[in-house]
Design a protein around this motif. Structure first.
Motif, PDB file in Angstrom:
ATOM      1  N   ALA A 269      -6.777  18.387  15.392  1.00 26.47           N
ATOM      2  CA  ALA A 269      -5.631  17.481  15.397  1.00 26.47           C
ATOM      3  C   ALA A 269      -6.062  16.026  15.236  1.00 26.47           C
ATOM      4  O   ALA A 269      -5.328  15.207  14.674  1.00 26.47           O
ATOM      5  CB  ALA A 269      -4.830  17.650  16.698  1.00 26.47           C
ATOM      6  N   SER A 270      -7.250  15.706  15.700  1.00 22.96           N
ATOM      7  CA  SER A 270      -7.677  14.301  15.683  1.00 22.96           C
ATOM      8  C   SER A 270      -7.912  13.789  14.262  1.00 22.96           C
ATOM      9  O   SER A 270      -7.987  12.586  14.056  1.00 22.96           O
ATOM     10  CB  SER A 270      -8.960  14.139  16.525  1.00 22.96           C
ATOM     11  OG  SER A 270     -10.078  14.646  15.823  1.00 22.96           O
TER      12      SER A 270
ATOM     13  N   LEU B 293       0.698  20.320  19.845  1.00 22.68           N
ATOM     14  CA  LEU B 293      -0.016  19.377  20.695  1.00 22.68           C
ATOM     15  C   LEU B 293       0.897  18.194  21.030  1.00 22.68           C
ATOM     16  O   LEU B 293       1.622  17.688  20.157  1.00 22.68           O
ATOM     17  CB  LEU B 293      -1.275  18.878  19.982  1.00 22.68           C
ATOM     18  CG  LEU B 293      -2.321  18.177  20.857  1.00 22.68           C
ATOM     19  CD1 LEU B 293      -2.945  19.139  21.862  1.00 22.68           C
ATOM     20  CD2 LEU B 293      -3.421  17.580  19.967  1.00 22.68           C
ATOM     21  N   ALA B 294       0.878  17.773  22.288  1.00 18.61           N
ATOM     22  CA  ALA B 294       1.709  16.646  22.727  1.00 18.61           C
ATOM     23  C   ALA B 294       1.280  15.382  22.003  1.00 18.61           C
ATOM     24  O   ALA B 294       0.079  15.121  21.857  1.00 18.61           O
ATOM     25  CB  ALA B 294       1.602  16.469  24.233  1.00 18.61           C
ATOM     26  N   ASP B 295       2.243  14.573  21.594  1.00 18.03           N
ATOM     27  CA  ASP B 295       1.895  13.374  20.816  1.00 18.03           C
ATOM     28  C   ASP B 295       1.459  12.207  21.698  1.00 18.03           C
ATOM     29  O   ASP B 295       1.074  11.156  21.182  1.00 18.03           O
ATOM     30  CB  ASP B 295       3.054  12.962  19.909  1.00 18.03           C
ATOM     31  CG  ASP B 295       4.259  12.478  20.704  1.00 18.03           C
ATOM     32  OD1 ASP B 295       4.308  12.764  21.934  1.00 18.03           O
ATOM     33  OD2 ASP B 295       5.148  11.844  20.116  1.00 18.03           O
ATOM     34  N   ARG B 296       1.523  12.365  23.021  1.00 16.33           N
ATOM     35  CA  ARG B 296       0.933  11.354  23.908  1.00 16.33           C
ATOM     36  C   ARG B 296       0.441  12.032  25.187  1.00 16.33           C
ATOM     37  O   ARG B 296       0.706  13.220  25.433  1.00 16.33           O
ATOM     38  CB  ARG B 296       1.927  10.243  24.228  1.00 16.33           C
ATOM     39  CG  ARG B 296       3.145  10.674  25.023  1.00 16.33           C
ATOM     40  CD  ARG B 296       3.827   9.467  25.712  1.00 16.33           C
ATOM     41  NE  ARG B 296       5.096   9.858  26.301  1.00 16.33           N
ATOM     42  CZ  ARG B 296       5.232  10.475  27.484  1.00 16.33           C
ATOM     43  NH1 ARG B 296       4.175  10.830  28.191  1.00 16.33           N
ATOM     44  NH2 ARG B 296       6.436  10.784  27.950  1.00 16.33           N
ATOM     45  N   LEU B 297      -0.248  11.264  26.011  1.00 10.94           N
ATOM     46  CA  LEU B 297      -0.788  11.795  27.264  1.00 10.94           C
ATOM     47  C   LEU B 297       0.311  11.842  28.326  1.00 10.94           C
ATOM     48  O   LEU B 297       1.364  11.183  28.185  1.00 10.94           O
ATOM     49  CB  LEU B 297      -1.950  10.914  27.737  1.00 10.94           C
ATOM     50  CG  LEU B 297      -3.094  10.763  26.722  1.00 10.94           C
ATOM     51  CD1 LEU B 297      -4.187   9.851  27.293  1.00 10.94           C
ATOM     52  CD2 LEU B 297      -3.689  12.117  26.367  1.00 10.94           C
TER      53      LEU B 297
ATOM     54  N   CYS C 294      -0.811  12.434  16.314  1.00 11.02           N
ATOM     55  CA  CYS C 294      -0.737  12.246  17.767  1.00 11.02           C
ATOM     56  C   CYS C 294      -1.293  10.865  18.144  1.00 11.02           C
ATOM     57  O   CYS C 294      -2.239  10.377  17.524  1.00 11.02           O
ATOM     58  CB  CYS C 294      -1.540  13.326  18.496  1.00 11.02           C
ATOM     59  SG  CYS C 294      -0.721  14.920  18.477  1.00 11.02           S
ATOM     60  N   LYS C 295      -0.705  10.254  19.184  1.00  9.43           N
ATOM     61  CA  LYS C 295      -1.188   8.956  19.649  1.00  9.43           C
ATOM     62  C   LYS C 295      -2.167   9.126  20.820  1.00  9.43           C
ATOM     63  O   LYS C 295      -2.249  10.192  21.408  1.00  9.43           O
ATOM     64  CB  LYS C 295       0.001   8.099  20.090  1.00  9.43           C
ATOM     65  CG  LYS C 295       0.840   7.575  18.918  1.00  9.43           C
ATOM     66  CD  LYS C 295       2.176   7.041  19.408  1.00  9.43           C
ATOM     67  CE  LYS C 295       3.325   7.677  18.618  1.00  9.43           C
ATOM     68  NZ  LYS C 295       4.384   8.246  19.444  1.00  9.43           N
TER      69      LYS C 295
ATOM     70  N   ILE D  22       7.694  13.032  25.464  1.00  6.16           N
ATOM     71  CA  ILE D  22       6.643  13.699  24.694  1.00  6.16           C
ATOM     72  C   ILE D  22       7.266  14.533  23.579  1.00  6.16           C
ATOM     73  O   ILE D  22       8.254  15.228  23.787  1.00  6.16           O
ATOM     74  CB  ILE D  22       5.789  14.608  25.619  1.00  6.16           C
ATOM     75  CG1 ILE D  22       4.896  13.745  26.499  1.00  6.16           C
ATOM     76  CG2 ILE D  22       4.958  15.592  24.800  1.00  6.16           C
ATOM     77  CD1 ILE D  22       4.031  14.528  27.464  1.00  6.16           C
ATOM     78  N   HIS D  23       6.674  14.421  22.415  1.00  2.15           N
ATOM     79  CA  HIS D  23       7.090  15.233  21.267  1.00  2.15           C
ATOM     80  C   HIS D  23       5.898  16.103  20.871  1.00  2.15           C
ATOM     81  O   HIS D  23       4.768  15.654  20.898  1.00  2.15           O
ATOM     82  CB  HIS D  23       7.493  14.296  20.122  1.00  2.15           C
ATOM     83  CG  HIS D  23       7.880  15.010  18.881  1.00  2.15           C
ATOM     84  ND1 HIS D  23       9.026  15.786  18.779  1.00  2.15           N
ATOM     85  CD2 HIS D  23       7.271  15.085  17.662  1.00  2.15           C
ATOM     86  CE1 HIS D  23       9.099  16.302  17.569  1.00  2.15           C
ATOM     87  NE2 HIS D  23       8.039  15.901  16.870  1.00  2.15           N
TER      88      HIS D  23
END
Lengths: 415, 415, 415, 415
Positions: A329-330, A233-237, A335-336, A185-186
């Motif tokens: 952020a969306s 915010l984390a770039d993935r779940l 972020c993915k 996670i980034h």
């Protein structure tokens, strides 16, 4: 934004609406193609409903909210259905007891399909002979979007029901594609300050040549200013592998990870892992729409409650994002897995936006009366229908619930 | 702001702290002056506690949070008390089952008083021989403020307990002063835009000559920006007369006034009026600290749940204020009954302020773990102790609860 | 038979009744000598009552069943007491909610003692001035025996309450006498065939010179024939050592020992030993009236439910006796520990004897309405008052209950 | 006696058993002829089961109790069915949670029918190739009688399920025949004294030429002497008209009619009439197998609980008969409606007869473990299968239950 291509020429509007309506209706029935009438009968908890009931209730909505309102001297298809398939609309009248929906073997599945067809014909008959007002288009859009919400509920509910049968059958026949190996996670940095949240209208551009047509629920409205401090915010779940570290570190046994209500809940219910996870001979398995599967560490964690999401984040010394952080952020693409992968718990209590105006009339109870004790999820999921989810979409569940396709995205303060 | 006059000269600091501590301790015991040992024994619901338990628990807090931490080779007064009088601190160890607090006839009231005196002596002995660090002062202030919170709980709990005895005895002997005739509610307009909420430090000016000394809990911190749209706030609280209009207009029978959870709750519990209201021969009475009284229409409505407050506001086509609107308005003096009259429900879910840092160590569980499913009340009430309430103070209860002294202040959008 | 020496000369009858009455009344108060007012306040489960409530209720019975009935123009001591201290007599009026008896801090212990004294004086005044009818003597005897039943309940209830306080205090200061080593159980053979069960009258010989005076409750009447097949009965009760063998043989883990309801009950409540047993460091302890004690293997097992008694007997490939077998055997002296040691579960459902006539008037609800779902115990116990138990005495409890002093006597068919 | 015509010549025994078995099996499936697969899926309370589950469980019993026991190297039809369709036999293994039987949409109705056919074929194959031992005949008879018991349960359960659907559909298409006008109840006098109750063997005359073949369950055995005092028994069951008098006389509102547990139960559940009775516009209706019908005053009252039966009898100043009185009276033909009309509550707690020997092996749990807290009903009912009920047959239910076809026969002492 949830985008529907609508006609450039107004005269084609009704034909396009019929098309949109029918494709939505067909999709609901297609969801049942691997299911028997008995499968569609069962209800495994009070929070869920039988598939057959969903098929009837979404038809009831077309009948009660549109036809009964706009057709002159309208006669109900079956008076008793008005009560049987009313979910929670006190304004419409009494409701069959929610926890007893699974007892309604009558009407049969075939009779419900017959109900669907008749109501579809009545609506199409109306559309073929009337030019719709803006209000009518809005109500029609609402009942279509309503049915899409129930399409997702159907997948949630049948999964829950089948999990309570030791045979653990497949629900669909899709092949489980192995995801590529996840990268660490980034965290992406955002500095929004004063920002605009929400939307203003249910539908825009409707009678113009310009596409797209835009839809929103009342709870997404109106746009309003929110001050959002800088955040990361984390770039993935979160992945199953990462969540398993929490379990293996005795995360469910340490009260300091949990909010007080969550700690009480997991202890009362003896919870030690997400819903649908189970162990056999010390190996982890998970029940999926493709039946029982070994836990794939590389997949995103799914079916976590708010309690679990919050505890996991606390254990990582992080937190969940607010719904405002998420929405801000969306709008960029940094972020993915933001839209259409899995619902993402936010730390935001579900409440009215400033200036919120609930729907009027019989649909006034649609969203507003649930604005208490629930928490917002954002982003949609793999079983959300096409053209249904958008950046401003607010889903909401009680913090104990986890039968929806819910996951975790981590956030941090940006100092 | 909660203001305590503290010494201008530092050498007097410990003497002043002893004074502050003892006056708080004496006040707790004085609250029992009209009560028997049996009165102090009883617990009328799981949410409440016996008076004796409060007296012991507040002593436990001094022992566990201060003495056991800072006194070398400290020996507990009684090892079993550590569990018996632990409320909810998992970090301290196990807790006696909450709902069974009323079964602890041992230790007796007299033994608890003995426990109190011994712990007080130990603390004073420490203060007489040590120069306190800032951290130690902070913890001492915290246990004092903690005891003040329990002083209010004692009044809430004994009132609840006595209400469940048909004899409906007086609790104190004060005379009920008839309030002056209320004027109609007037709405004050506010246009805050971007504003600052909360405070930054537990204590300011402590070691300077400047008074006042300021206290805050961790949940009031830090200051942060919030965008608050223009709004209107009622200049006084809702009266019994106004609330009775809601009752007489069948407000409890119309689902449209209520949020879904509230509607379910009042129906399940057959609620048709605020707690402590009852009818005899079609006349309304209310149980008060002065025993049974005819309902005074000119008094402020008290002991309403969030569900009731929200339903009343909806029925008036208004709403509850957010805690941010309330805090902003409290800094001017345009509205009456803001501080020290009755707690005022806000529409804000109790959650962490951005950048919230819970206490460290054993008191870390003090506030943070309750930040879910509860709603914020502001303003304190008539049974809140002196020097306890301030503009930034955040009280919090579940939306069904109403045994605290809670009332309603209406708000509206300012278009 | 329960034998009371009564006057040979009739003129002394009332004096003797006063004596009998007062000695019973004093005994109740003496049971509290080691208890504080707070101890007498608490109620640890719905099945039990506070000691103070027992003291008041037994006084209420004298007032309601005797004084209010036989004294001209009687004025209640306190009208609200009629409801507060009514146990279950719908014919007398409403009752204070059973589970809330522990919340009645008012009236205080001292006020209840005052209530007792006043009612005693009123009764003695009546006895000093009236010649009693047979009915009046019967009612007086009933309220005396009623109080004796509550004296036993007081010991049961305070033991239960103190067990829920981790301090596990002594209740009385008696020294625990070590019993002699038990001999193996020997089975006595009986061949009753057609036998007579029960008694016919409440009181005999009352106005004659012949002693003794005999008492019985309505549920022991009338005598009737029962065919009892040949059987064998254990000559003593089951010991702790024997019961521990059952526990150590995984008796609580094997469903085949248990009746279906019993198996469900012990699993739902996680029961693995009798009430008041507990383990520390793998050693067994038991809470007694003398506080916490190591389990004495040589003592009789106590505080077992019907479920446990039946399961133990099944595990031994034996059974419990019927109440008719027990009563028949009790008339000879071949078995030990029949009367006054510990209550002995029988396999007999509590039901009306053929020709049963419940009391008339306000006491009609005394026994008859409980003749369902309960099972009969025989023989009395160490905390049963003197002159209270007899061969025909039928006690009854639900099969899950075990806070009374209950034990096990084994029986077998005699082939 | 339950009489089955069996072969005069022994060589035809197996053919006759096959015939008896298959006719029983066919009858079960025929009961579903008006039902859809969805109807057969639903379970309306924990006490009831889905029709499909009954069809599978009765097949499971043949497989587990007979085939798996007597067929060499037997392979289960489906290993998971062993748990899914186990009702309560801990000796066989774990059971699917009773209240979740209605969630088993898999296996489907068709798959269960396939299961039935395969097991039938396996059994017939065995019977065609083996000469049965007495034990094997006994087990085969038991599983046949077991299925007959479930045939009655199927009618009870589907009626209960359909009653919870507002559509109140017909279950069978039979015409409701209007009964002739009832004559007043006449009481028949009996003077049994010492009498013989029960039977001694499961099957008699099996290998002789003499018919009939006789069957009994273990709980009817052995014969034993019971002393029964003289009594009077009503010559017919209570009618709806008579029961309605009880309702109209506020019988459900007067605590004196009710046993304590019954009074608590009807108040907690707000019961004011028998199950399946309801009012519309002040007229009484009743749900029957033929759908909703106006209450026929001339019919026998049905679906009363023990609580109701006892309360009614008390209100009439009479009582229920004991099961021994009932059995004695059933041997003469003086009373009507004794066998095959409606079950008749007795006042007898369900318990073991002296010398009772439960079945051995896996069927040991069949009857014995339920001998607690339940009450005996005698006589069978209209939905009891042919050749199933006899004078000694003991049915048993909890006193609150009323979904079986239960009625009331009054008794009195004969002085």
């Amino acid at each position: 934004m949830s985008v529907q291509l609508l006609p450039k020429k107004l005269k084609d509007l009704n034909a396009a609406l019929i098309d949109q309506f029918l494709s939505c209706r067909i999709f609901s029935v297609n969801l049942c193609e691997n299911l028997t009438a008995e499968d569609c009968q069962i209800q495994s908890m009070e929070d869920s409903s039988p598939i057959k009931w969903h098929l009837a209730h979404t038809t009831w909505a077309v009948e009660v909210f549109f036809l009964a309102h706009y057709v002159d001297e309208y006669t109900n298809f079956n008076d008793s259905y008005i009560q049987l398939f009313n979910s929670y609309y006190n304004g419409v009248g009494k409701q069959h007891l929610r926890r007893n929906r699974g007892l309604l073997s009558n009407p049969s599945f075939d009779e419900v399909i017959g109900y669907r067809k008749e109501i579809e014909n009545r609506l199409i008959g109306f559309l073929n002979t009337h030019s719709l007002s803006v209000e009518q288009i809005d109500v029609l859009q609402l009942v279509i979007q309503h049915e899409k919400q129930h399409q997702e509920l159907m997948m949630m509910d049948i999964k829950h029901a089948f999990f309570h049968n030791p045979l653990l059958k497949n629900i669909n026949n899709k092949v489980n594609v192995k995801p590529p190996k996840l990268k660490p996670i980034h965290f992406i940095e955002y500095t929004p300050e004063l920002t605009s949240i929400g939307v203003d209208q249910q539908s825009k551009n409707l009678k113009s040549d310009q596409t797209p047509y835009l839809f929103s629920f009342d709870n997404e409205r109106p746009t309003h200013k929110v001050y959002v401090a800088p955040f990361k915010l984390a770039d993935r779940l979160v992945s199953n592998e990462e969540y398993l570290e929490f379990i293996n570190a005795a995360g469910y046994q340490n009260s300091f990870n949990w909010l007080s209500d969550g700690w009480a809940y997991i202890n009362k219910n003896n919870l030690t892992c997400p819903m649908y996870w189970f162990q056999e001979d010390s190996k982890w398995f998970v029940y999926t729409l493709q039946g029982k599967q070994p836990l794939d560490l590389n997949q995103v964690v799914c079916h976590v409650s708010f309690y679990e999401a919050q505890a996991y984040a606390t254990w990582r010394k992080m937190r969940l994002p607010t719904e405002f952080e998420w929405e801000f952020a969306s709008h960029s693409n940094k972020c993915k897995q933001m839209i259409g992968k899995l619902w993402q718990w936010t730390s935001s209590s579900y409440s009215a936006y400033p200036g919120f105006k609930p729907y009027t009339g019989k649909v006034s109870e649609y969203n507003g009366k649930f604005m208490l004790n629930q928490y917002v999820l954002r982003g949609g999921c793999v079983v959300s229908p096409d053209n249904h989810i958008r950046n401003t979409y607010r889903n909401f569940y009680y913090p104990y619930q986890s039968w929806m396709f819910s996951s975790i995205r981590l956030a941090q303060d940006l100092l």
